[in-house]
Design a protein around this motif. Structure first.
Motif, PDB file in Angstrom:
ATOM      1  N   TYR A  31      10.282 -78.950 106.893  1.00  0.00           N
ATOM      2  CA  TYR A  31       9.494 -78.541 105.960  1.00  0.00           C
ATOM      3  C   TYR A  31       8.513 -79.279 105.671  1.00  0.00           C
ATOM      4  O   TYR A  31       7.297 -79.754 106.109  1.00  0.00           O
ATOM      5  CB  TYR A  31       9.319 -77.403 105.342  1.00  0.00           C
ATOM      6  CG  TYR A  31      10.230 -76.086 105.843  1.00  0.00           C
ATOM      7  CD1 TYR A  31       9.392 -75.103 106.254  1.00  0.00           C
ATOM      8  CD2 TYR A  31      11.873 -75.593 106.467  1.00  0.00           C
ATOM      9  CE1 TYR A  31       9.745 -74.064 106.650  1.00  0.00           C
ATOM     10  CE2 TYR A  31      11.939 -74.047 105.945  1.00  0.00           C
ATOM     11  CZ  TYR A  31      11.007 -73.618 106.724  1.00  0.00           C
ATOM     12  OH  TYR A  31      11.127 -72.277 106.917  1.00  0.00           O
ATOM     13  N   ILE A  34       6.011 -80.857 108.532  1.00  0.00           N
ATOM     14  CA  ILE A  34       5.222 -80.326 109.011  1.00  0.00           C
ATOM     15  C   ILE A  34       3.985 -80.389 108.172  1.00  0.00           C
ATOM     16  O   ILE A  34       2.835 -80.223 108.602  1.00  0.00           O
ATOM     17  CB  ILE A  34       6.435 -78.767 109.253  1.00  0.00           C
ATOM     18  CG1 ILE A  34       6.999 -78.553 110.917  1.00  0.00           C
ATOM     19  CG2 ILE A  34       4.975 -77.731 109.292  1.00  0.00           C
ATOM     20  CD1 ILE A  34       7.725 -77.659 110.289  1.00  0.00           C
ATOM     21  N   ILE A  64       8.351 -77.535 114.214  1.00  0.00           N
ATOM     22  CA  ILE A  64       8.545 -75.783 114.016  1.00  0.00           C
ATOM     23  C   ILE A  64       9.061 -75.351 115.517  1.00  0.00           C
ATOM     24  O   ILE A  64      10.758 -75.119 115.052  1.00  0.00           O
ATOM     25  CB  ILE A  64       7.390 -75.094 114.175  1.00  0.00           C
ATOM     26  CG1 ILE A  64       6.510 -75.037 112.750  1.00  0.00           C
ATOM     27  CG2 ILE A  64       7.158 -73.563 114.478  1.00  0.00           C
ATOM     28  CD1 ILE A  64       4.934 -75.074 112.757  1.00  0.00           C
ATOM     29  N   TYR A  88       7.753 -68.435 112.643  1.00  0.00           N
ATOM     30  CA  TYR A  88       7.946 -69.229 113.073  1.00  0.00           C
ATOM     31  C   TYR A  88       6.675 -68.775 114.357  1.00  0.00           C
ATOM     32  O   TYR A  88       5.764 -69.875 114.463  1.00  0.00           O
ATOM     33  CB  TYR A  88       8.699 -70.073 113.859  1.00  0.00           C
ATOM     34  CG  TYR A  88       9.884 -70.396 111.875  1.00  0.00           C
ATOM     35  CD1 TYR A  88       9.436 -70.527 111.190  1.00  0.00           C
ATOM     36  CD2 TYR A  88      10.949 -70.143 112.262  1.00  0.00           C
ATOM     37  CE1 TYR A  88      10.026 -70.867 109.713  1.00  0.00           C
ATOM     38  CE2 TYR A  88      11.942 -70.554 111.395  1.00  0.00           C
ATOM     39  CZ  TYR A  88      11.795 -70.898 110.187  1.00  0.00           C
ATOM     40  OH  TYR A  88      12.138 -71.563 109.175  1.00  0.00           O
ATOM     41  N   LEU A 114       4.326 -71.806 105.084  1.00  0.00           N
ATOM     42  CA  LEU A 114       5.145 -72.972 105.297  1.00  0.00           C
ATOM     43  C   LEU A 114       5.772 -72.636 104.035  1.00  0.00           C
ATOM     44  O   LEU A 114       6.866 -73.033 103.911  1.00  0.00           O
ATOM     45  CB  LEU A 114       5.022 -73.923 106.407  1.00  0.00           C
ATOM     46  CG  LEU A 114       5.235 -73.112 107.215  1.00  0.00           C
ATOM     47  CD1 LEU A 114       4.231 -73.753 108.913  1.00  0.00           C
ATOM     48  CD2 LEU A 114       6.591 -72.226 107.878  1.00  0.00           C
TER      49      LEU A 114
END
Length: 129
Positions: A31, A34, A64, A88, A114
């Motif tokens: 995470y 991302i 992802i 997702y 997210l």
């Protein structure tokens, strides 16, 4: 020669960082990566750098797909895994649209979505301690 040694040290450091973490910590790491890529995408849009935007969105969608979606256990996770999978997949589609439209609002939408899921994983982690 120094650069090669430095790259090898980084590779060992990266492997150590991954092998010493719990599954939830690894998910949080994905995470975080991302989020970094989505911040880079927003910066690329602001600076009108389509090459950097393409790179950032591609890396974010790969993370992802390969880091979050691939980690889902649909048998064990049931409806939660199904719902995360749908989120997702939505995020990846939306990011591709954001890339084509050069739309920072879309990128921020997914970054916020997210971030909320990341916070939920932190809460799960805290209940396991």
């Amino acid at each position: 020669m120094l650069a090669r040694a430095r790259n090898r040290y980084r590779a060992v450091d990266n492997i150590s960082a991954v092998t010493d973490r719990s599954p939830i910590e690894l998910i949080l790491l994905v995470y975080d990566r991302i989020a970094d890529k989505l911040n880079a995408a927003e910066a690329a849009i602001a600076s009108q750098r389509d090459d950097l935007l393409a790179e950032a969105i591609t890396e974010a969608t790969d993370l992802i797909s390969l880091g979050l979606l691939a980690a889902l256990d649909y048998e064990l996770g049931g409806a939660i895994a199904d719902n995360l999978g749908a989120i997702y997949n939505y995020a990846m589609r939306r990011l591709l649209q954001a890339r084509l439209r050069r739309d920072a609002v879309m990128v921020r939408e997914i970054a916020n979505l997210l971030a909320g899921l990341r916070d939920a994983w932190v809460n799960v982690q805290q209940t396991q301690v």
